[in-house]
Design a protein around this motif. Structure first.
Motif, PDB file in Angstrom:
ATOM      1  N   GLU A   1       0.810  -1.219   0.000  1.00 19.61           N
ATOM      2  CA  GLU A   1       0.000   0.000   0.000  1.00 19.61           C
ATOM      3  C   GLU A   1       0.841   1.267   0.000  1.00 19.61           C
ATOM      4  N   GLY A   2       2.135   1.133  -0.205  1.00 22.07           N
ATOM      5  CA  GLY A   2       2.999   2.307  -0.220  1.00 22.07           C
ATOM      6  C   GLY A   2       4.440   1.910   0.013  1.00 22.07           C
ATOM      7  N   TYR A   3       5.306   2.913   0.078  1.00 29.66           N
ATOM      8  CA  TYR A   3       6.740   2.658   0.136  1.00 29.66           C
ATOM      9  C   TYR A   3       7.319   2.823   1.541  1.00 29.66           C
ATOM     10  N   GLN A   4       6.447   3.043   2.538  1.00 32.67           N
ATOM     11  CA  GLN A   4       6.847   3.022   3.945  1.00 32.67           C
ATOM     12  C   GLN A   4       6.388   1.683   4.509  1.00 32.67           C
ATOM     13  N   GLY A   5       7.312   0.729   4.581  1.00 30.86           N
ATOM     14  CA  GLY A   5       6.925  -0.640   4.893  1.00 30.86           C
ATOM     15  C   GLY A   5       6.747  -0.942   6.363  1.00 30.86           C
ATOM     16  N   ASN A   6       7.296  -0.095   7.241  1.00 33.56           N
ATOM     17  CA  ASN A   6       7.277  -0.367   8.676  1.00 33.56           C
ATOM     18  C   ASN A   6       6.676   0.839   9.390  1.00 33.56           C
ATOM     19  N   ASN A   7       5.592   0.615  10.129  1.00 37.15           N
ATOM     20  CA  ASN A   7       4.930   1.697  10.860  1.00 37.15           C
ATOM     21  C   ASN A   7       4.721   1.321  12.320  1.00 37.15           C
ATOM     22  N   SER A   8       5.677   0.589  12.886  1.00 38.38           N
ATOM     23  CA  SER A   8       5.548   0.103  14.256  1.00 38.38           C
ATOM     24  C   SER A   8       6.750   0.502  15.096  1.00 38.38           C
ATOM     25  N   VAL A   9       6.514   0.669  16.383  1.00 36.58           N
ATOM     26  CA  VAL A   9       7.608   0.811  17.342  1.00 36.58           C
ATOM     27  C   VAL A   9       7.248   0.037  18.605  1.00 36.58           C
ATOM     28  N   MET A  10       8.266  -0.345  19.337  1.00 37.92           N
ATOM     29  CA  MET A  10       8.098  -0.882  20.679  1.00 37.92           C
ATOM     30  C   MET A  10       8.883   0.027  21.612  1.00 37.92           C
ATOM     31  N   LEU A  11       8.392   0.211  22.826  1.00 36.75           N
ATOM     32  CA  LEU A  11       9.089   1.049  23.793  1.00 36.75           C
ATOM     33  C   LEU A  11       9.877   0.191  24.765  1.00 36.75           C
ATOM     34  N   LEU A  12      11.116   0.611  25.008  1.00 34.03           N
ATOM     35  CA  LEU A  12      11.999  -0.043  25.961  1.00 34.03           C
ATOM     36  C   LEU A  12      12.227   0.903  27.128  1.00 34.03           C
ATOM     37  N   GLN A  13      12.358   0.340  28.320  1.00 33.24           N
ATOM     38  CA  GLN A  13      12.630   1.175  29.492  1.00 33.24           C
ATOM     39  C   GLN A  13      14.037   0.914  30.002  1.00 33.24           C
ATOM     40  N   MET A  14      14.714   2.006  30.347  1.00 36.67           N
ATOM     41  CA  MET A  14      16.042   1.883  30.932  1.00 36.67           C
ATOM     42  C   MET A  14      15.893   1.575  32.420  1.00 36.67           C
ATOM     43  N   THR A  15      16.429   0.435  32.842  1.00 37.78           N
ATOM     44  CA  THR A  15      16.345  -0.009  34.234  1.00 37.78           C
ATOM     45  C   THR A  15      17.758  -0.263  34.753  1.00 37.78           C
TER      46      THR A  15
END
Length: 390
Positions: free
Chosen positions: A363-377
């Motif tokens: 559906e377009g040329y931006q293939g990735n539209n996800s993120v995951m959040l990591l926490q610094m511990t």
């Protein structure tokens, strides 16, 4: 004599018709980026791409052809990036490009890529311009900064109950995309009835090192959450000033701040940092790693590029950037042309076996539209969210 002339003419026609960078035995792929200078650490990306190619070649290559990676060092200088890509195309006659570190660097070479009709997979930048100006040739896998910022903002408001948000950003295209994502998402959240306000937009200039004024301004705005789109050095300076001011807002940071020196900064404890790809146990702790990322790290990075294993985030990014190219080369078949590769790339749909979740170019040329959040511990980076998708 006539027969000889016709034979030579036939051979000449075959030579002209041959796809640049493709022979019976190899496929030549180009990449560019900093292998020297202040951003030389990002050279790990190209090293890891080479490791993936070596892994594929050890298994027989692509339809019997070996992958050959040809790299050029641009020192993170856009002018040198242009010269590097010209050389890759004109002298080395590469079939396609993969990677290419830096927003300004990538935007500088984009006109050449489009003029020459070169397929380019995974510019190593989160700028939305690559997909927006693709012209059917450029395939972006790095979640763009505007989407990343919007997803972090949504999480801050809906999951962390943030109400007063500020942004600290570099005054250039990179920082401005983060700002746009924040503004767009806050407007949508307000429309949906959430009590959230942007209390300040605080910028700094590229090369600026003292963030005392910016820290004072952010504290004065009494933001409970600060979204950061900066370099690691600028972030470290700001965090130091926060410490002197005893100001402790919640921090959400772009994936560009997944930097070893910043991760070791005590002032970043509790901060949330975005990632656009699956991560292995070596980064997020034993038992927390994604199985796909663990396999890539242990079967590709460690055996084929042990030096890159010391920088696992950039190494995994390099492999991830090149994975869709491998998938498309396989799908394009043995009669390889640039158009066949482009068609195969456009056909990648919901690809979930690589480091980028649910990669899709249908559906377009931006293939990735996800993120995951990591926490610094105190124990290191740990997953703080599931994948968030825009």
């Amino acid at each position: 004599m006539k027969r000889l002339f016709l034979s030579l003419l036939t051979l000449f026609g075959v030579a002209l018709a041959q796809t640049p960078g493709v022979s019976d035995t190899e496929i030549r792929i180009g990449s560019f980026g900093p292998q020297s200078g202040p951003a030389a650490a990002w050279g790990t990306v190209m090293t890891a791409i080479g490791a993936l190619f070596d892994h594929v070649n050890a298994q027989g290559g692509i339809h019997g052809r070996n992958l050959v990676l040809i790299t050029r060092d641009d020192g993170y200088d856009p002018a040198r990036s242009v010269a590097a890509v010209r050389e890759l195309i004109d002298r080395e006659r590469v079939f396609a490009l993969v990677g290419g570190v830096g927003t300004a660097n990538g935007l500088a070479v984009m006109p050449i890529v489009k003029r020459e009709g070169i397929p380019w997979v995974s510019p190593s930048s989160g700028s939305s311009e690559f997909a927006a100006q693709s012209d059917g040739l450029i395939f972006a896998t790095y979640t763009n900064y505007e989407v990343e910022s919007a997803l972090m903002t949504r999480y801050a408001v809906q999951d962390l109950e943030s109400e007063r948000i500020a942004i600290f950003y570099q005054n250039d295209g990179y920082g401005e995309e983060g700002l746009r994502g924040l503004e767009r998402e806050v407007a949508a959240l307000q429309e949906a009835g959430h009590d959230v306000t942007i209390v300040d937009r605080v910028s700094y200039e590229r090369g600026e090192t003292n963030m005392a004024v910016q820290a004072l301004r952010l504290r004065g705005g009494e933001a409970d959450t600060v979204v950061m789109y900066s370099t690691p050095g600028a972030a470290a300076s700001l965090i130091a000033e926060f410490g002197r001011l005893e100001y402790t807002p919640r921090i959400l940071a772009s994936s560009t701040l997944l930097d070893p020196s910043l991760l070791a900064n005590p002032g970043m404890q509790g901060a949330l940092v975005a990632t656009f790809m699956r991560l292995p146990s070596v980064i997020v702790g034993e038992g927390n790693g994604d199985p796909i990322a663990d396999e890539v790290f242990n079967t590709i990075v460690v055996p084929y590029a042990p030096e890159a294993a010391q920088d696992p985030f950039r190494a995994l990014a390099g492999v991830g950037f090149a994975q869709p190219l491998i998938v498309a080369l396989e799908a394009a078949g043995p009669d390889l042309t640039r158009e066949a590769l482009l068609e195969a790339l456009r056909g990648i749909s919901g690809y979930d076996e690589g480091l980028f979740p649910n990669l899709d170019f249908t559906e377009g040329y931006q293939g990735n539209n996800s993120v995951m959040l990591l926490q610094m511990t105190p124990e290191g980076l740990r997953p703080a969210s599931d994948y968030l998708t825009y």
